[in-house]
Motif scaffolding. Structure first.
Motif, PDB file in Angstrom:
ATOM      1  N   ILE A  47       0.570  -8.923  -9.107  1.00  0.00           N
ATOM      2  CA  ILE A  47       1.747  -9.794  -9.077  1.00  0.00           C
ATOM      3  C   ILE A  47       2.042 -10.281  -7.662  1.00  0.00           C
ATOM      4  CG2 ILE A  47       2.875  -8.883 -11.124  1.00  0.00           C
ATOM      5  CD1 ILE A  47       4.471  -7.031  -9.425  1.00  0.00           C
ATOM      6  N   GLU A  48       2.791 -11.375  -7.585  1.00  0.00           N
ATOM      7  CA  GLU A  48       3.243 -11.917  -6.303  1.00  0.00           C
ATOM      8  C   GLU A  48       4.509 -11.179  -5.880  1.00  0.00           C
ATOM      9  OE1 GLU A  48       3.703 -16.149  -6.630  1.00  0.00           O
ATOM     10  OE2 GLU A  48       1.833 -16.303  -7.763  1.00  0.00           O
ATOM     11  N   ILE A  49       4.471 -10.613  -4.699  1.00  0.00           N
ATOM     12  CA  ILE A  49       5.561  -9.760  -4.227  1.00  0.00           C
ATOM     13  C   ILE A  49       6.891 -10.502  -4.136  1.00  0.00           C
ATOM     14  CG2 ILE A  49       6.410  -8.465  -2.218  1.00  0.00           C
ATOM     15  CD1 ILE A  49       3.492  -7.498  -1.853  1.00  0.00           C
TER      16      ILE A  49
ATOM     17  N   ILE B 290       0.693  -9.896  -2.274  1.00  0.00           N
ATOM     18  CA  ILE B 290       0.250  -9.451  -3.592  1.00  0.00           C
ATOM     19  C   ILE B 290       0.403  -7.939  -3.740  1.00  0.00           C
ATOM     20  CG2 ILE B 290      -1.756  -9.277  -5.150  1.00  0.00           C
ATOM     21  CD1 ILE B 290      -0.852 -12.133  -4.854  1.00  0.00           C
ATOM     22  N   ALA B 291       0.844  -7.505  -4.928  1.00  0.00           N
ATOM     23  CA  ALA B 291       0.869  -6.085  -5.284  1.00  0.00           C
ATOM     24  C   ALA B 291      -0.028  -5.890  -6.500  1.00  0.00           C
ATOM     25  CB  ALA B 291       2.291  -5.645  -5.611  1.00  0.00           C
ATOM     26  N   THR B 292      -0.729  -4.769  -6.510  1.00  0.00           N
ATOM     27  CA  THR B 292      -1.632  -4.485  -7.619  1.00  0.00           C
ATOM     28  C   THR B 292      -1.512  -3.025  -8.028  1.00  0.00           C
ATOM     29  OG1 THR B 292      -3.931  -4.663  -8.378  1.00  0.00           O
ATOM     30  CG2 THR B 292      -3.590  -3.976  -6.111  1.00  0.00           C
TER      31      THR B 292
END
Length: 118
Positions: free
Chosen positions: A12-14, A108-110
């Motif tokens: 997702i976009e932080i 970005i976070a994953t």
């Protein structure tokens, strides 16, 4: 002997997640404390919650984000506590352990999750 019940991943976009999730009750009180120290954890935790329900194979159909708590141990390793409906769902699916890995950049976070059964 253990078996893999499901896997889940999310990216997702932080910035988008932080602004949206801060206005909702997606986090437990313990999660809010770690998010206060580092805002990006709002996004990594939400990605983790998404990955957990993907590993369940249900999405958020039978539980809410607040039913999944993602914290860190003394070494910073993330772990998952299931509450309420998420705990019941895991029990019903035979899930006894959840392995989680989280990562983020400035944008970005994953998250990656493996749900294990016996």
């Amino acid at each position: 002997m253990s078996e893999i019940i499901g896997i889940g991943t999310d990216v997702i976009e932080i910035d988008r997640v932080i602004s949206y999730c801060e206005k909702n009750s997606y986090y437990t009180e313990a999660e809010r404390k770690i998010i206060e120290k580092r805002k990006n954890r709002a996004a990594t935790n939400f990605a983790g919650k998404e990955a957990v329900v993907k590993a369940f194979g249900t999405g958020f159909l039978n539980c809410m984000p607040g039913d999944i708590e993602i914290l860190r141990d003394d070494f910073g390793k993330p772990y998952v506590n299931l509450l309420g409906r998420a705990k019941k769902l895991a029990e019903d699916r035979g899930i006894v352990k959840i392995h989680i890995s989280l990562s983020d950049t400035d944008k970005i976070a994953t998250a990656f999750v493996v749900a294990e059964g016996e």
